[in-house]
Design an enzyme around this catalytic site. Structure first.
Site, PDB file in Angstrom:
ATOM      1  N   HIS A 154       0.866  -1.180   0.000  1.00 37.75           N
ATOM      2  CA  HIS A 154       0.000   0.000   0.000  1.00 37.75           C
ATOM      3  C   HIS A 154       0.902   1.229   0.000  1.00 37.75           C
ATOM      4  CE1 HIS A 154      -2.830   3.043   1.344  1.00 37.75           C
ATOM      5  NE2 HIS A 154      -3.826   2.189   1.255  1.00 37.75           N
TER       6      HIS A 154
ATOM      7  N   TYR B 279     -15.353   5.175   4.381  1.00 40.51           N
ATOM      8  CA  TYR B 279     -13.899   5.148   4.329  1.00 40.51           C
ATOM      9  C   TYR B 279     -13.451   3.719   4.580  1.00 40.51           C
ATOM     10  CZ  TYR B 279      -9.039   6.201   5.600  1.00 40.51           C
ATOM     11  OH  TYR B 279      -7.670   6.238   5.666  1.00 40.51           O
TER      12      TYR B 279
ATOM     13  N   GLU C 255      -2.926  14.884  11.408  1.00 40.72           N
ATOM     14  CA  GLU C 255      -3.922  14.600  10.381  1.00 40.72           C
ATOM     15  C   GLU C 255      -5.335  14.923  10.850  1.00 40.72           C
ATOM     16  OE1 GLU C 255      -3.416  10.474   9.539  1.00 40.72           O
ATOM     17  OE2 GLU C 255      -1.328  10.673   8.903  1.00 40.72           O
TER      18      GLU C 255
ATOM     19  N   HIS D 248       0.026   3.185  11.738  1.00 44.03           N
ATOM     20  CA  HIS D 248       1.214   4.028  11.694  1.00 44.03           C
ATOM     21  C   HIS D 248       1.167   5.132  12.733  1.00 44.03           C
ATOM     22  CE1 HIS D 248      -1.647   6.202   9.149  1.00 44.03           C
ATOM     23  NE2 HIS D 248      -0.895   7.282   9.209  1.00 44.03           N
TER      24      HIS D 248
ATOM     25  N   HIS E 218      -2.551   5.236  14.956  1.00 43.69           N
ATOM     26  CA  HIS E 218      -3.892   5.062  14.405  1.00 43.69           C
ATOM     27  C   HIS E 218      -3.818   4.117  13.220  1.00 43.69           C
ATOM     28  CE1 HIS E 218      -1.999   8.565  12.519  1.00 43.69           C
ATOM     29  NE2 HIS E 218      -2.729   8.338  11.444  1.00 43.69           N
TER      30      HIS E 218
ATOM     31  N   HIS F 106      -5.924  12.862  14.334  1.00 47.07           N
ATOM     32  CA  HIS F 106      -4.829  12.016  14.796  1.00 47.07           C
ATOM     33  C   HIS F 106      -3.575  12.886  14.808  1.00 47.07           C
ATOM     34  CE1 HIS F 106      -7.557   8.850  12.904  1.00 47.07           C
ATOM     35  NE2 HIS F 106      -7.652   8.695  14.214  1.00 47.07           N
TER      36      HIS F 106
END
Length: 437
Positions: free
Chosen positions: A288, A346, A337, A331, A367, A361
């Protein structure tokens, strides 16, 4: 509604609403056509390098000095600016909210601004603020400009009509628009009520990110950014102009509309962008990619590769990676963010993160996918699948985002958000296969 294409950030273009109103071969003729006044609006220092120098020449019925009378103080208590520390007692943590209710009392776009986070320093022209807006009333004789920063507007419910001194833009959910620092405007509601998000950028202006090895195509393309054609309002009735300046608000009364630019040319202008024209790039074999691959606009800082703000979207796209955990991985991040959801779901959090909602976050707080999302993605049949009916976004900044008292005390704050990870099990059992029972 007519628009001209923005051929490239930094390039000049021109528009006039009356024939011959735009002078040719000079910027400030001794006697402009139609008895207009020539005026320059500068979005950068005069001596900025040519590639970053931004200014537009406006040809207007009255010069702006006639639009700024004696000011008096104005109050918008829910609109905060950085620095704004110590505004609440809520402990540090990952945070998420349901949608902010649309106001029941008459509220226009400016009065409906509610600050959720502030970051950086408005006096040092660095950082940002993340707002939500709720509105149910047009701005008829009220006008506004922001000296503190440019405003990136992300509608979520209801279209907005921005009547600016450089033209009119209609912006619907699924589109965004940018209002440059210092631009005078008012807002009409296209659907009776409206809700959305605003990123107020105190720092360097938003621009397109460099594509690097991606090359000449994909992501956001300059041709898809549109700026309005010239339009003017010749209205000789009492009006008001409110200014945001160094975190404070000031209002002046005038006897005419300040939206009186008949023609203009230059490269400092409002613009709109349809998020559906973003061309995503992603992994086509495994893994990803970093979320930065979805950056639409970036506001650079003085440190290369570390943005004052990135505006990132998560649009519909094909997922094809093999042997890969396809949602965003868990991560911790040096960037902070703020996320919102325009419509749909989402993929990392299909429950609890709803359209009109938001999450925060902050830097180095862990998160990632909730427990249900992890289970689903870990056991999915990895055939090519298209993510549809989704449009999330992120305001990401190098600065910590400090929560406002308004956001900390919102009834829509989800007290149980942290529990979305409580179902994550220990799967380590000393064997290479792990425990997937």
């Amino acid at each position: 509604m007519a628009y001209s294409y923005m051929p490239g950030f930094g390039n000049d273009f021109e528009t006039e609403s009356l024939p011959g109103a735009l002078p040719q071969g000079m910027n400030s003729p001794q006697r402009p056509a139609y008895g207009l006044y020539a005026e320059q609006l500068s979005g950068s220092p005069f001596t900025a390098p040519r590639g970053t120098n931004e200014r537009s020449w406006l040809y207007r019925i009255r010069p702006s000095v006639k639009h700024h009378g004696r000011f008096s103080a104005a109050s918008y208590p829910h609109w905060k600016s950085a620095p704004n520390p110590g505004d609440h007692d809520l402990p540090l943590g990952q945070l998420r909210w349901n949608p902010v209710p649309i106001a029941s009392e008459p509220t226009d776009f400016i009065a409906g601004m509610r600050t959720v986070t502030t970051a950086g320093d408005v006096f040092g022209q660095a950082g940002m603020a993340a707002h939500v807006y709720v509105a149910n009333t047009d701005m008829v004789d009220d006008h506004f400009f922001n000296s503190d920063g440019e405003m990136l507007v992300v509608p979520q419910v209801g279209g907005l009509r921005f009547l600016t001194e450089m033209g009119v833009m209609e912006v619907a959910p699924g589109e965004v628009c940018l209002l440059p620092r210092g631009l005078t405007f008012k807002v009409e509601l296209m659907d009776g009520e409206a809700r959305g998000y605003v990123c107020e950028n105190y720092g360097a202006k938003f621009t397109l990110p460099d594509r690097g090895p991606i090359g000449a195509n994909c992501l956001a393309n300059p041709r898809d950014f549109k700026t309005p054609v010239a339009w003017f309002e010749e209205k000789e009735t009492p009006c008001r102009l409110t200014v945001k300046w160094c975190g404070g608000f000031h209002v002046t009364e005038i006897d005419h509309s300040p939206l009186d630019v008949v023609a203009w040319h230059g490269n400092y202008a409002p613009y709109k962008y349809d998020l559906s024209t973003f061309s995503p790039v992603g992994a086509i074999l495994f893994d990803h990619p970093d979320p930065s691959i979805f950056t639409v606009l970036t506001a650079p800082s003085g440190e290369e590769g570390t943005a004052n703000i990135d505006f990132v979207i998560f649009p519909p796209r094909w997922m094809v990676a093999e042997n890969t955990f396809r949602p965003p991985w868990y991560h911790r991040n040096i960037m902070s963010e703020f996320m919102g959801l325009i419509h749909g779901k989402y993929d990392a959090k299909e429950e609890g993160f709803v359209p009109g909602g938001m999450s925060l976050h902050n830097m180095m707080l862990a998160h990632g996918p909730d427990a249900d999302g992890f289970e689903k993605a870990s056991r999915a049949d990895l055939k090519p699948v298209k993510l549809e009916n989704t449009m999330a976004f992120m305001f990401e900044t190098r600065f910590p985002q400090l929560l406002t008292r308004y956001a900390a005390e919102l009834d829509t704050l989800q007290d149980n958000y942290i529990d979305c990870w409580s179902g994550l099990k220990k799967r380590f059992n000393g064997t290479p296969e792990g425990d997937w029972s």
